[in-house]
Design a protein around this motif. Structure first.
Motif, short mmCIF file in Angstrom:
data_model
loop_
_atom_site.label_atom_id
_atom_site.label_comp_id
_atom_site.label_asym_id
_atom_site.label_seq_id
_atom_site.Cartn_x
_atom_site.Cartn_y
_atom_site.Cartn_z
N TRP A 121 0.84 -1.20 0.00
CA TRP A 121 0.00 0.00 0.00
C TRP A 121 0.87 1.24 0.00
CZ3 TRP A 121 -5.08 1.97 0.80
CH2 TRP A 121 -6.10 1.03 0.55
N PHE A 122 1.89 1.25 0.82
CA PHE A 122 2.74 2.42 0.96
C PHE A 122 3.51 2.70 -0.32
CE2 PHE A 122 6.42 4.86 2.32
CZ PHE A 122 5.86 5.78 3.19
N ALA A 123 3.90 1.63 -1.02
CA ALA A 123 4.70 1.78 -2.23
C ALA A 123 3.95 2.54 -3.32
CB ALA A 123 5.13 0.41 -2.74
N ASN A 125 1.80 5.18 -3.02
CA ASN A 125 1.95 6.60 -2.75
C ASN A 125 1.90 6.78 -1.25
OD1 ASN A 125 0.82 9.47 -2.20
ND2 ASN A 125 1.49 9.55 -4.32
N ASP A 126 2.96 7.33 -0.69
CA ASP A 126 3.05 7.35 0.76
C ASP A 126 1.91 8.09 1.45
OD1 ASP A 126 3.87 9.81 -0.11
OD2 ASP A 126 5.73 9.86 1.06
N ALA A 127 1.59 9.27 0.98
CA ALA A 127 0.55 10.06 1.63
C ALA A 127 -0.81 9.39 1.50
CB ALA A 127 0.50 11.47 1.03
N ALA A 128 -1.17 8.97 0.28
CA ALA A 128 -2.46 8.32 0.06
C ALA A 128 -2.54 7.00 0.83
CB ALA A 128 -2.67 8.07 -1.43
N ALA A 129 -1.42 6.27 0.88
CA ALA A 129 -1.42 4.99 1.58
C ALA A 129 -1.70 5.16 3.06
CB ALA A 129 -0.07 4.28 1.37
N VAL A 130 -1.08 6.17 3.67
CA VAL A 130 -1.28 6.40 5.10
C VAL A 130 -2.71 6.87 5.36
CG1 VAL A 130 -0.61 7.84 7.06
CG2 VAL A 130 1.14 6.86 5.57
N PHE A 131 -3.19 7.81 4.54
CA PHE A 131 -4.54 8.36 4.74
C PHE A 131 -5.61 7.31 4.52
CE2 PHE A 131 -8.34 10.36 2.82
CZ PHE A 131 -8.78 11.07 3.92
N PHE A 132 -5.64 6.69 3.33
CA PHE A 132 -6.67 5.70 3.02
C PHE A 132 -6.45 4.40 3.78
CE2 PHE A 132 -6.74 8.26 -0.99
CZ PHE A 132 -8.03 8.75 -0.84
N GLY A 133 -5.19 4.07 4.04
CA GLY A 133 -4.90 2.82 4.76
C GLY A 133 -5.47 2.80 6.15
N ARG A 134 -5.64 3.97 6.79
CA ARG A 134 -6.21 4.03 8.12
C ARG A 134 -7.69 3.66 8.13
NH1 ARG A 134 -3.96 2.94 12.16
NH2 ARG A 134 -5.56 4.01 13.33
N MET A 135 -8.28 3.51 6.95
CA MET A 135 -9.70 3.16 6.86
C MET A 135 -9.92 1.78 6.24
SD MET A 135 -11.26 6.86 5.71
CE MET A 135 -9.85 7.39 4.71
N VAL A 136 -8.86 0.98 6.16
CA VAL A 136 -8.96 -0.36 5.58
C VAL A 136 -8.56 -1.40 6.62
CG1 VAL A 136 -8.14 -1.91 3.77
CG2 VAL A 136 -8.47 0.52 3.27
N PRO A 137 -9.47 -2.31 6.99
CA PRO A 137 -9.13 -3.37 7.95
C PRO A 137 -7.91 -4.15 7.49
CG PRO A 137 -11.49 -3.34 7.53
CD PRO A 137 -10.87 -2.40 6.52
N ALA A 138 -7.07 -4.55 8.45
CA ALA A 138 -5.85 -5.32 8.23
C ALA A 138 -4.71 -4.45 7.70
CB ALA A 138 -6.07 -6.50 7.29
N ILE A 139 -5.04 -3.30 7.15
CA ILE A 139 -4.01 -2.38 6.68
C ILE A 139 -3.84 -1.22 7.65
CG2 ILE A 139 -3.40 -0.76 4.82
CD1 ILE A 139 -3.13 -3.62 3.98
N ARG A 140 -4.89 -0.92 8.40
CA ARG A 140 -4.95 0.27 9.24
C ARG A 140 -3.69 0.46 10.10
NH1 ARG A 140 -8.15 0.26 13.16
NH2 ARG A 140 -8.44 2.51 13.17
N SER A 141 -3.28 -0.56 10.79
CA SER A 141 -2.13 -0.45 11.67
C SER A 141 -0.82 -0.62 10.91
CB SER A 141 -2.21 -1.49 12.79
OG SER A 141 -3.40 -1.35 13.51
N LEU A 142 -0.81 -1.59 10.01
CA LEU A 142 0.43 -2.02 9.41
C LEU A 142 1.01 -1.04 8.41
CD1 LEU A 142 -0.54 -5.78 9.00
CD2 LEU A 142 0.84 -4.71 10.79
N VAL A 143 0.20 -0.09 7.95
CA VAL A 143 0.73 0.91 7.01
C VAL A 143 1.73 1.82 7.73
CG1 VAL A 143 -0.98 2.73 7.38
CG2 VAL A 143 0.04 2.42 5.11
#
Length: 220
Positions: A121-123, A125-143
């Protein structure tokens, strides 16, 4: 030992659990108030065995009963979420990816595959990955892990983590608040809500990537 407010509510209306995981969450929140809300969300961000889909609606129910203000609960939960994310960020930043994967993979319910999802996810786009990743189960923490490994700016990480966490927390807390005594119905239909959020995030992320690609191709 004084009986906590939430425990008293169990006696009054059997809508608050007194056992199991939800009961533990209720006890923590009832014992130390808004600090407990933040603590629960910090733990949930780091350890997956405590799903926010249980903690957040229960916090919303507490606000509905007048234990806390709705806005105060959302703020406390978001502070806790950001605090937990920062812990993972700094662990990853100090240890590096391989050592972090080795350590976190030993935590129950955390796998190297899950960590790699966060990296993927981070690869993109870092900003989008952190922002949107916080709203995706299983990704929320690990991003938070690749953000730390790649030494993403602390200020940027805080901004996007706070924004994403605020949206996620507001949705679930508001659902628990609106349902009141039937807050547990959020958990019952939680999978549908999670799927809807994942689809919405995927669409938003796709649009963001397309927008970025087009912007780079457009001559200045």
């Amino acid at each position: 030992m004084p009986v906590t407010l939430l425990t008293a509510l169990v006696t009054e209306a059997s809508s608050v659990p007194d056992s199991g995981l939800a009961g533990l969450v209720a006890d923590i929140m009832g014992s130390i108030g808004l600090v407990g809300v933040g603590l629960v969300l910090a733990i949930e961000t780091i350890l997956p065995f405590l799903p926010s889909e249980v903690a957040l609606p229960l916090a919303g129910f507490s606000a509905k009963r007048g234990d806390f203000g709705l806005v105060a609960v959302i703020i406390a939960a978001t502070i806790g979420s950001v605090g937990g994310a920062m812990i993972l960020y700094w662990i990853s930043r100090v240890f590096g990816l391989e050592r972090t994967r080795h350590v976190l993979a030993k935590i129950p319910l955390v796998t190297a595959k899950d960590i790699d999802k966060g990296v993927a996810w981070f690869a993109r786009n870092d900003a989008a990955a952190v922002f949107f990743g916080r709203m995706v189960p299983a990704i929320r923490s690990l991003v938070s892990i690749p953000a730390g490994v790649e030494k993403m700016s602390v200020s940027r990480f805080l901004i996007y983590t706070t924004a994403g966490s605020l949206i996620w927390n507001t949705i679930w807390i508001s659902a628990g608040y609106q349902l009141g005594n039937n807050w547990e119905s959020v958990e019952k239909y939680g999978n549908y809500l999670k799927y809807a959020l994942v689809v919405a995030v995927a669409v938003a992320l796709a649009w963001f990537v397309i927008y970025k690609v087009r912007a780079r191709r457009t001559p200045a």
